[in-house]
Design a protein around this motif. Structure first.
Motif, short mmCIF file in Angstrom:
data_model
loop_
_atom_site.label_atom_id
_atom_site.label_comp_id
_atom_site.label_asym_id
_atom_site.label_seq_id
_atom_site.Cartn_x
_atom_site.Cartn_y
_atom_site.Cartn_z
N PHE A 1 0.84 -1.20 0.00
CA PHE A 1 0.00 0.00 0.00
C PHE A 1 0.88 1.25 0.00
O PHE A 1 0.65 2.19 -0.76
N ARG A 2 1.91 1.27 0.86
CA ARG A 2 2.83 2.40 0.95
C ARG A 2 3.58 2.58 -0.36
O ARG A 2 3.71 3.69 -0.87
N ILE A 3 4.06 1.50 -0.96
CA ILE A 3 4.83 1.56 -2.19
C ILE A 3 3.98 2.12 -3.34
O ILE A 3 4.41 3.03 -4.06
N VAL A 4 2.78 1.60 -3.50
CA VAL A 4 1.91 2.05 -4.59
C VAL A 4 1.49 3.51 -4.38
O VAL A 4 1.54 4.32 -5.31
N THR A 5 1.12 3.86 -3.15
CA THR A 5 0.72 5.24 -2.86
C THR A 5 1.89 6.20 -3.10
O THR A 5 1.72 7.25 -3.72
N VAL B 1 8.46 8.03 0.69
CA VAL B 1 7.45 7.06 1.12
C VAL B 1 7.58 5.78 0.29
O VAL B 1 7.51 4.67 0.82
N LEU B 2 7.78 5.91 -0.99
CA LEU B 2 7.98 4.75 -1.86
C LEU B 2 9.13 3.89 -1.36
O LEU B 2 9.01 2.66 -1.25
N ALA B 3 10.24 4.51 -1.01
CA ALA B 3 11.42 3.78 -0.54
C ALA B 3 11.27 3.32 0.91
O ALA B 3 12.01 2.45 1.37
N LEU C 1 -2.86 7.34 7.18
CA LEU C 1 -2.82 5.93 7.56
C LEU C 1 -1.38 5.42 7.60
O LEU C 1 -0.96 4.74 8.55
N ILE C 2 -0.59 5.75 6.59
CA ILE C 2 0.81 5.33 6.54
C ILE C 2 1.59 5.95 7.70
O ILE C 2 2.42 5.28 8.33
N LEU D 1 4.52 5.72 -5.05
CA LEU D 1 4.82 5.78 -6.48
C LEU D 1 3.85 6.69 -7.22
O LEU D 1 4.26 7.54 -8.02
N LEU D 2 2.56 6.54 -6.94
CA LEU D 2 1.57 7.39 -7.62
C LEU D 2 1.76 8.87 -7.27
O LEU D 2 1.64 9.74 -8.14
N PHE D 3 2.09 9.15 -6.02
CA PHE D 3 2.33 10.53 -5.59
C PHE D 3 3.59 11.09 -6.26
O PHE D 3 3.60 12.23 -6.73
N LEU D 4 4.64 10.27 -6.32
CA LEU D 4 5.88 10.65 -6.99
C LEU D 4 5.63 10.96 -8.46
O LEU D 4 6.09 11.99 -8.99
N LEU D 5 4.88 10.10 -9.14
CA LEU D 5 4.59 10.31 -10.56
C LEU D 5 3.76 11.57 -10.77
O LEU D 5 3.96 12.31 -11.75
N HIS D 6 2.83 11.84 -9.87
CA HIS D 6 2.03 13.06 -9.96
C HIS D 6 2.94 14.30 -9.82
O HIS D 6 2.78 15.28 -10.56
N GLY D 7 3.88 14.24 -8.89
CA GLY D 7 4.83 15.34 -8.73
C GLY D 7 5.69 15.52 -9.96
O GLY D 7 5.95 16.65 -10.39
#
Length: 150
Positions: free
Chosen positions: A14-18, A65-67, A114-115, A20-26
């Motif tokens: 959950f942390r990895i996907v969230t 967060v991804l890492a 949550l994270i 990654l999506l946040f990183l890509l949005h940035g």
């Protein structure tokens, strides 16, 4: 079937996907990649308030967060930035997220909260660093204490 054994790995995923999506949005907002910012193919103007700063937070906090590095701190910052985005940008348009386009901001806000509260899960650099130092602070959590007493 006891699903508790999957808690650490599922939380980590959950942390990895969230993250990654946040990183890509940035990245989309800052550099105009992946069709962003807002489909223009151009990044937001350097230093523009609040869009450039929000994108920088998305890129940095999403990567951390991804890492799984400094996870709780970065998730708290990311959650706060999304709360700000919701209440300053979206909520003045209309009350409900469905009406004001604030669903992603609301979901990210709660996901990062949550994270921040639950931690990074089992697959994180934070956990690796803690283990390498010999510091297992999880041994003092209520769950670990209950298991030890059983």
């Amino acid at each position: 079937m006891n699903l508790d054994r999957f808690r650490g790995p599922v939380l980590a995923l959950f942390r990895i996907v969230t993250g990654l999506l946040f990183l890509l949005h940035g990245m989309a907002s800052l550099f105009g990649v992946f069709g962003g910012s807002r489909g223009t193919g151009h990044g937001v103007e350097f230093g523009a308030w609040p869009s450039w700063w929000a994108a920088l937070i998305q890129l940095a906090c999403g990567g951390f967060v991804l890492a799984g590095l400094f996870t709780r701190s970065n998730a708290t910052i990311a959650s706060g930035s999304m709360a700000y985005a919701y209440f300053v940008v979206h909520q003045p348009v209309a009350l409900l997220p469905l009406e004001n386009g604030g669903e992603p901001a609301a979901i990210y806000c709660w996901a990062f909260l949550l994270i921040a509260v639950l931690g990074p899960g089992s697959w994180a650099l934070d956990s690796l660093i803690r283990r390498s130092r010999g510091d297992d602070s999880r041994a003092h959590t209520p769950t670990a204490t209950r298991r030890a007493a059983a």
